[in-house]
Design a protein around this motif. Structure first.
Motif, short mmCIF file in Angstrom:
data_model
loop_
_atom_site.label_atom_id
_atom_site.label_comp_id
_atom_site.label_asym_id
_atom_site.label_seq_id
_atom_site.Cartn_x
_atom_site.Cartn_y
_atom_site.Cartn_z
N TYR A 44 0.82 -1.22 0.00
CA TYR A 44 0.00 0.00 0.00
C TYR A 44 0.85 1.26 0.00
O TYR A 44 0.42 2.30 -0.47
CB TYR A 44 -0.96 -0.01 1.18
CG TYR A 44 -1.87 -1.21 1.17
CD1 TYR A 44 -2.89 -1.31 0.23
CD2 TYR A 44 -1.68 -2.27 2.03
CE1 TYR A 44 -3.71 -2.41 0.18
CE2 TYR A 44 -2.50 -3.38 2.00
CZ TYR A 44 -3.51 -3.45 1.07
OH TYR A 44 -4.32 -4.55 1.02
N TYR A 45 2.05 1.17 0.55
CA TYR A 45 2.94 2.32 0.54
C TYR A 45 3.77 2.39 -0.74
O TYR A 45 4.04 3.47 -1.24
CB TYR A 45 3.87 2.29 1.76
CG TYR A 45 3.15 2.47 3.05
CD1 TYR A 45 2.55 3.69 3.36
CD2 TYR A 45 3.02 1.43 3.95
CE1 TYR A 45 1.85 3.86 4.54
CE2 TYR A 45 2.33 1.60 5.14
CZ TYR A 45 1.75 2.82 5.43
OH TYR A 45 1.07 2.99 6.59
N LEU A 46 4.17 1.25 -1.25
CA LEU A 46 5.00 1.20 -2.44
C LEU A 46 4.18 1.45 -3.69
O LEU A 46 4.64 2.07 -4.64
CB LEU A 46 5.71 -0.15 -2.52
CG LEU A 46 6.80 -0.29 -3.57
CD1 LEU A 46 7.87 0.78 -3.37
CD2 LEU A 46 7.42 -1.67 -3.47
N TYR A 47 2.95 0.96 -3.71
CA TYR A 47 2.08 1.09 -4.88
C TYR A 47 0.76 1.77 -4.50
O TYR A 47 -0.31 1.16 -4.60
CB TYR A 47 1.76 -0.29 -5.48
CG TYR A 47 2.98 -1.13 -5.78
CD1 TYR A 47 3.80 -0.83 -6.86
CD2 TYR A 47 3.30 -2.22 -5.00
CE1 TYR A 47 4.91 -1.61 -7.14
CE2 TYR A 47 4.41 -3.01 -5.29
CZ TYR A 47 5.20 -2.69 -6.35
OH TYR A 47 6.29 -3.46 -6.63
N HIS A 89 6.28 6.67 -14.83
CA HIS A 89 5.86 7.67 -13.83
C HIS A 89 6.09 7.19 -12.40
O HIS A 89 6.44 6.04 -12.15
CB HIS A 89 4.40 8.07 -14.04
CG HIS A 89 3.41 6.95 -13.90
ND1 HIS A 89 3.12 6.33 -12.71
CD2 HIS A 89 2.63 6.34 -14.83
CE1 HIS A 89 2.21 5.42 -12.89
NE2 HIS A 89 1.89 5.38 -14.18
N GLY A 90 5.86 8.08 -11.46
CA GLY A 90 6.02 7.78 -10.04
C GLY A 90 4.89 6.90 -9.52
O GLY A 90 3.92 6.62 -10.22
N ASN A 91 5.00 6.50 -8.25
CA ASN A 91 4.04 5.56 -7.71
C ASN A 91 2.71 6.18 -7.29
O ASN A 91 1.76 5.46 -7.03
CB ASN A 91 4.64 4.80 -6.52
CG ASN A 91 4.88 5.69 -5.32
OD1 ASN A 91 4.92 6.91 -5.43
ND2 ASN A 91 5.06 5.09 -4.17
N ALA A 92 2.61 7.48 -7.21
CA ALA A 92 1.37 8.11 -6.75
C ALA A 92 0.68 8.88 -7.87
O ALA A 92 -0.04 9.84 -7.63
CB ALA A 92 1.66 9.02 -5.58
N THR A 93 0.89 8.45 -9.11
CA THR A 93 0.26 9.13 -10.24
C THR A 93 -0.12 8.10 -11.30
O THR A 93 0.12 6.92 -11.14
CB THR A 93 1.19 10.22 -10.81
OG1 THR A 93 0.46 11.03 -11.72
CG2 THR A 93 2.40 9.62 -11.50
N PHE A 161 9.49 6.58 -8.22
CA PHE A 161 9.38 5.12 -8.33
C PHE A 161 9.70 4.63 -9.73
O PHE A 161 10.23 3.53 -9.91
CB PHE A 161 7.95 4.71 -7.93
CG PHE A 161 7.64 3.27 -8.14
CD1 PHE A 161 8.01 2.33 -7.20
CD2 PHE A 161 6.97 2.85 -9.27
CE1 PHE A 161 7.72 0.99 -7.40
CE2 PHE A 161 6.69 1.52 -9.48
CZ PHE A 161 7.06 0.59 -8.53
N GLY A 162 9.39 5.43 -10.75
CA GLY A 162 9.61 5.05 -12.14
C GLY A 162 11.08 4.88 -12.52
O GLY A 162 11.37 4.34 -13.58
N CYS A 163 11.98 5.34 -11.66
CA CYS A 163 13.41 5.14 -11.95
C CYS A 163 13.78 3.66 -11.92
O CYS A 163 14.68 3.24 -12.65
CB CYS A 163 14.26 5.90 -10.94
SG CYS A 163 14.14 7.69 -11.11
N ALA A 164 13.11 2.87 -11.11
CA ALA A 164 13.44 1.44 -11.00
C ALA A 164 13.20 0.71 -12.31
O ALA A 164 14.12 0.07 -12.83
CB ALA A 164 12.66 0.79 -9.86
#
Length: 166
Positions: A44-47, A89-93, A161-164
């Motif tokens: 829930y925090y990571l995704y 993109h990042g994890n919250a978008t 998060f999208g850097c991974a």
């Protein structure tokens, strides 16, 4: 008389040993509790899946199959542009919130493809690490195999998060 200080020292050492062992037990319990909590709720925090802005994808949104479900993507292609950005993109978008970000790259003369991870936006499936890597691989294969864009002309760009996957 000679044995009394020795007994006192032994008694004090025993008390300190018990207190130390008790403290170590408490610390191990706290550590285990924090790790168990993290294991149960890390997803829930990571995704953190953002709420959808609308009930319909935009007109540029298309679907691409992956082993974990179909994902949505937007591809802006101008044959006169040499380079293509694969944007994660990042994890919250999600794609619905990237309009201005994508426009900045397009205005700078890049082709760009952005996608939603499994479980994000209108993509199917459930977010997971394996699914994220399958998603970016599917998009990359789409660019290189279907659109036949040379790998030397593709730049992987990630935000947060999208850097991974990038």
């Amino acid at each position: 008389m000679d044995g009394a200080p020795m007994r006192q020292a032994i008694r004090l050492a025993a008390i300190l040993l018990k207190a130390t062992l008790y403290l170590i037990g408490v610390l191990i319990s706290v550590y285990a509790t924090i790790n168990l909590y993290g294991l149960l709720v890390y997803r829930y925090y990571l995704y953190p899946i953002p709420k959808k802005i609308s009930s319909l994808p935009t007109k540029n949104t298309q679907f691409l199959p992956t082993p974990y479900g179909n994902i949505t993507y937007q591809f802006y292609f101008n044959p006169t542009n040499r380079f293509t950005i694969l944007y994660s993109h990042g994890n919250a978008t999600d794609l619905q919130r990237l309009k201005y970000t994508l426009a900045q790259y397009i205005n700078q003369g890049f082709n760009i493809i952005a996608y939603d991870y499994n479980g994000y936006g209108f993509s199917q499936g459930t977010p997971s690490e394996r699914a994220v890597y399958a998603d970016v691989t599917a998009v990359y294969n789409f660019l290189t195999r279907t659109k036949q864009i040379p790998t030397k002309n593709i730049f992987a760009v990630g935000h947060s998060f999208g850097c991974a996957p990038s």
